[in-house]
Design an enzyme around this catalytic site. Sequence first.
Site, PDB file in Angstrom:
ATOM      1  N   GLU A   1      22.812  -3.048  43.731  1.00  0.00           N
ATOM      2  CA  GLU A   1      23.514  -3.534  42.551  1.00  0.00           C
ATOM      3  C   GLU A   1      24.636  -2.591  42.146  1.00  0.00           C
ATOM      4  O   GLU A   1      24.534  -1.380  42.319  1.00  0.00           O
ATOM      5  CB  GLU A   1      22.552  -3.620  41.359  1.00  0.00           C
ATOM      6  CG  GLU A   1      21.497  -4.668  41.448  1.00  0.00           C
ATOM      7  CD  GLU A   1      20.592  -4.642  40.231  1.00  0.00           C
ATOM      8  OE1 GLU A   1      21.021  -4.140  39.169  1.00  0.00           O
ATOM      9  OE2 GLU A   1      19.450  -5.104  40.340  1.00  0.00           O
TER      10      GLU A   1
ATOM     11  N   CYS B   1      29.483   1.271  37.515  1.00  0.00           N
ATOM     12  CA  CYS B   1      28.203   1.940  37.711  1.00  0.00           C
ATOM     13  C   CYS B   1      27.710   1.589  39.108  1.00  0.00           C
ATOM     14  O   CYS B   1      27.537   0.405  39.427  1.00  0.00           O
ATOM     15  CB  CYS B   1      27.200   1.485  36.659  1.00  0.00           C
ATOM     16  SG  CYS B   1      25.566   2.256  36.825  1.00  0.00           S
TER      17      CYS B   1
ATOM     18  N   CYS C   1      14.478   3.336  45.107  1.00  0.00           N
ATOM     19  CA  CYS C   1      14.348   4.686  44.552  1.00  0.00           C
ATOM     20  C   CYS C   1      12.897   5.122  44.681  1.00  0.00           C
ATOM     21  O   CYS C   1      11.982   4.306  44.570  1.00  0.00           O
ATOM     22  CB  CYS C   1      14.776   4.700  43.084  1.00  0.00           C
ATOM     23  SG  CYS C   1      14.748   6.331  42.310  1.00  0.00           S
TER      24      CYS C   1
ATOM     25  N   CYS D   1      10.133   6.277  37.940  1.00  0.00           N
ATOM     26  CA  CYS D   1      10.228   6.217  36.474  1.00  0.00           C
ATOM     27  C   CYS D   1       9.606   4.913  35.975  1.00  0.00           C
ATOM     28  O   CYS D   1       9.911   3.833  36.486  1.00  0.00           O
ATOM     29  CB  CYS D   1      11.683   6.343  36.026  1.00  0.00           C
ATOM     30  SG  CYS D   1      12.425   7.930  36.471  1.00  0.00           S
TER      31      CYS D   1
ATOM     32  N   CYS E   1      11.750   1.665  34.834  1.00  0.00           N
ATOM     33  CA  CYS E   1      12.882   1.252  35.666  1.00  0.00           C
ATOM     34  C   CYS E   1      12.443   0.282  36.758  1.00  0.00           C
ATOM     35  O   CYS E   1      11.480   0.540  37.491  1.00  0.00           O
ATOM     36  CB  CYS E   1      13.524   2.496  36.296  1.00  0.00           C
ATOM     37  SG  CYS E   1      14.959   2.130  37.325  1.00  0.00           S
TER      38      CYS E   1
ATOM     39  N   CYS F   1      18.715  -1.885  35.037  1.00  0.00           N
ATOM     40  CA  CYS F   1      18.999  -1.483  36.415  1.00  0.00           C
ATOM     41  C   CYS F   1      17.881  -1.933  37.348  1.00  0.00           C
ATOM     42  O   CYS F   1      16.708  -1.691  37.097  1.00  0.00           O
ATOM     43  CB  CYS F   1      19.154   0.040  36.468  1.00  0.00           C
ATOM     44  SG  CYS F   1      19.579   0.656  38.096  1.00  0.00           S
TER      45      CYS F   1
END
Length: 358
Positions: free
Chosen positions: A94, A107, A114, A118, A121, A335
């Site tokens: 993205e 961004c 990832c 977290c 997220c 995100c």
Amino acid sequence: MTEKIDIKSLNFDELKALISDMGGRAFRTEQIYKWLHQKAVTSFDEMTNLSKDFREKLNNKCIITCLNPVKILTSKIDGTKKFLFQLKDGNVIESVLMKYHYGNSVCISTQAGCRMGCRFCASTINGLERNLMPSEMLEEVYRIWQLSGEKISHIVLMGSGEPLDNYDNVLRFIDLITDEKGQNIGNRNITLSTCGLVPEMYRLADEQRQITLALSLHAPEDETRKKLMPIANKYSINELLKACRYYFEKTGRRISFEYSLVADINDNLAEAKKLSELLKGMNCHVNLIPVNPVEERSFQRSNQKAVQQFRDFLISRGIQATVRREMGSDIHGACGQLRKSYQETANRNMMDTKEGEI
């Protein structure tokens, strides 16, 4: 079969050496570099001031990395555009175009997925697929520029992925995007966001670049932070702040602290007081972010009253604080949400196809 050279990831000197090895004259380097980084071409055939034979040589030896836009969403609220790009290997990432009074900001993602974990997220739910190459990060910027017709002035490395977990490729990207022979975007117009990889923060500080370092803090004490961010089990807040102070000493750049406000966890005035005491005397700015709800997580965003009270308390204690302007809330604002939705749909379609074949 020899793998082709990723020509867009080469810096000017490396490109010059490549062109020389291919029998090209020195001035060809600047021509090709401009085609790649100023005009953002997607094929060697577009390099019309090169001979057909030399374009064929380049095509046989090198590849121009391109991203395929598979989905573009435009916010009806503020014009924010969210892009879902497909990489050559089928992975998707993205990127977001946001329009501000000072210019257009993109961004970008630095990894496909990832591994930081977290809790709030969506990007990290399915883990890390792989690091992005410098050329792929450049392409996020170049394709958005080409597709939107909007010149890009600012870049935020805050999309999917942890930039410092892909350190060398990210630093190469920054070198290329700031090169005066290319897009020539100023270092001060680039923000790198990290969840707090302490050794890499020191390494970045020693580079003495003028980019803004944004630390995802999200809590003023270790125990609360551990509930939100697994990385807190490895590096304490004290270690993070020492690294932040070192970054400021080396660069003179004010640190930005990102603080996602989660209802009933880190959004009360007791937490605001602890945060103000923690950051007292630091040259910093706190960016308050009401957390975006994620389907797989139980976290809820703070209400507007709690957000304003938290901000006002920090300001009363001499801490510069603002509430991040919510952009594109009607187009999968958080995100990783768009990427995850696309992947789930693709997986369902694949399963339906397999069932149909049985």
